[in-house]
Design a protein around this motif. Structure first.
Motif, PDB file in Angstrom:
ATOM      1  N   ARG A 136      -3.679  89.998 -69.741  1.00 35.01           N
ATOM      2  CA  ARG A 136      -4.247  89.966 -68.392  1.00 35.01           C
ATOM      3  C   ARG A 136      -3.817  91.207 -67.624  1.00 35.01           C
ATOM      4  NH1 ARG A 136      -4.989  83.919 -67.293  1.00 35.01           N
ATOM      5  NH2 ARG A 136      -4.551  83.111 -69.329  1.00 35.01           N
ATOM      6  N   PHE A 137      -4.403  91.388 -66.447  1.00 36.44           N
ATOM      7  CA  PHE A 137      -4.094  92.557 -65.644  1.00 36.44           C
ATOM      8  C   PHE A 137      -2.872  92.303 -64.775  1.00 36.44           C
ATOM      9  CE2 PHE A 137      -7.639  95.046 -66.752  1.00 36.44           C
ATOM     10  CZ  PHE A 137      -8.700  94.176 -66.936  1.00 36.44           C
ATOM     11  N   ALA A 138      -2.176  93.381 -64.472  1.00 32.14           N
ATOM     12  CA  ALA A 138      -1.049  93.302 -63.540  1.00 32.14           C
ATOM     13  C   ALA A 138      -1.607  93.122 -62.135  1.00 32.14           C
ATOM     14  CB  ALA A 138      -0.216  94.581 -63.625  1.00 32.14           C
ATOM     15  N   ALA A 190      -8.168  85.992 -52.486  1.00 28.75           N
ATOM     16  CA  ALA A 190      -8.378  86.158 -53.927  1.00 28.75           C
ATOM     17  C   ALA A 190      -7.178  86.850 -54.567  1.00 28.75           C
ATOM     18  CB  ALA A 190      -9.656  86.955 -54.183  1.00 28.75           C
ATOM     19  N   ILE A 191      -6.646  87.842 -53.905  1.00 27.25           N
ATOM     20  CA  ILE A 191      -5.474  88.552 -54.429  1.00 27.25           C
ATOM     21  C   ILE A 191      -4.282  87.603 -54.496  1.00 27.25           C
ATOM     22  CG2 ILE A 191      -3.794  90.365 -53.875  1.00 27.25           C
ATOM     23  CD1 ILE A 191      -6.164  91.982 -52.750  1.00 27.25           C
ATOM     24  N   ARG A 192      -4.111  86.770 -53.455  1.00 26.93           N
ATOM     25  CA  ARG A 192      -3.007  85.821 -53.441  1.00 26.93           C
ATOM     26  C   ARG A 192      -3.132  84.825 -54.593  1.00 26.93           C
ATOM     27  NH1 ARG A 192      -2.084  81.003 -52.497  1.00 26.93           N
ATOM     28  NH2 ARG A 192      -4.100  80.482 -51.643  1.00 26.93           N
ATOM     29  N   GLU A 215      -2.349  86.651 -57.904  1.00 25.24           N
ATOM     30  CA  GLU A 215      -0.916  86.882 -58.039  1.00 25.24           C
ATOM     31  C   GLU A 215      -0.186  85.589 -58.359  1.00 25.24           C
ATOM     32  OE1 GLU A 215       0.144  88.817 -54.384  1.00 25.24           O
ATOM     33  OE2 GLU A 215      -0.271  90.816 -55.200  1.00 25.24           O
ATOM     34  N   SER A 216      -0.587  84.491 -57.736  1.00 31.14           N
ATOM     35  CA  SER A 216       0.029  83.193 -58.007  1.00 31.14           C
ATOM     36  C   SER A 216      -0.209  82.780 -59.455  1.00 31.14           C
ATOM     37  CB  SER A 216      -0.559  82.148 -57.056  1.00 31.14           C
ATOM     38  OG  SER A 216      -0.132  80.857 -57.415  1.00 31.14           O
TER      39      SER A 216
END
Length: 154
Positions: A45-47, A136-138, A141-142
């Motif tokens: 997956r992506f960082a 979406a970013i949160r 990241e979660s």
């Protein structure tokens, strides 16, 4: 001679294909990146930072497209509004009283009231898009944090 016999089937059970122990030391494909289980992208997956960069670039591109579209629409409206004025000017300038008509038109243009443009809906749309992007970013990241925690447990 045979003192260490790890049970690779038991070790690999429940692991993703990319995180399994390579018992035969099989060479990887040339196109495949070499990724270790301890790297941030060990699960394939992506960082989070990469995802954030992609989202920022996409948002910037959408803003540029919106700006271009608004500018194009504004130019079309101005052109449509000035079209009849140009037609009238071309007819009156050819007259003997063309100079007087031109001064009259310029005076009318100076007194022309242009209604203010309300940019509040556009600002609200941009704020809404920014909030959706942050959410979406949160979530990503979660989700990535959970995957990394699960990988550390293994």
């Amino acid at each position: 001679a045979f003192e260490n016999f790890p049970d690779y089937a038991r070790l690999n059970k429940g692991r993703h294909q990319a995180a399994r122990s390579d018992t035969f030391r099989t060479p990887t494909r040339l196109q495949k990146k070499t990724v270790t289980a301890s790297s941030p992208t060990g699960t394939g997956r992506f960082a989070p930072r990469d995802v954030l960069d992609v989202c920022e670039l996409s948002f910037a591109k959408n803003l540029r497209d919106l700006q271009y579209s608004l500018l194009k629409d504004l130019k079309v409206e101005i052109h449509e509004a000035l079209g009849p004025l140009k037609d009238e000017l071309s007819g009156t300038v050819a007259d003997a009283r063309g100079a007087t008509a031109l001064e009259e038109i310029l005076a009318q243009l100076a007194n022309l009231k242009v209604p203010p443009v309300d940019l509040a809906p556009i600002t609200l749309a941009i704020d809404s898009a920014t909030a959706l992007q942050q959410e979406a970013i949160r979530r990503i990241e979660s989700h990535l944090g959970k995957d990394v925690a699960q990988l550390r447990e293994e």
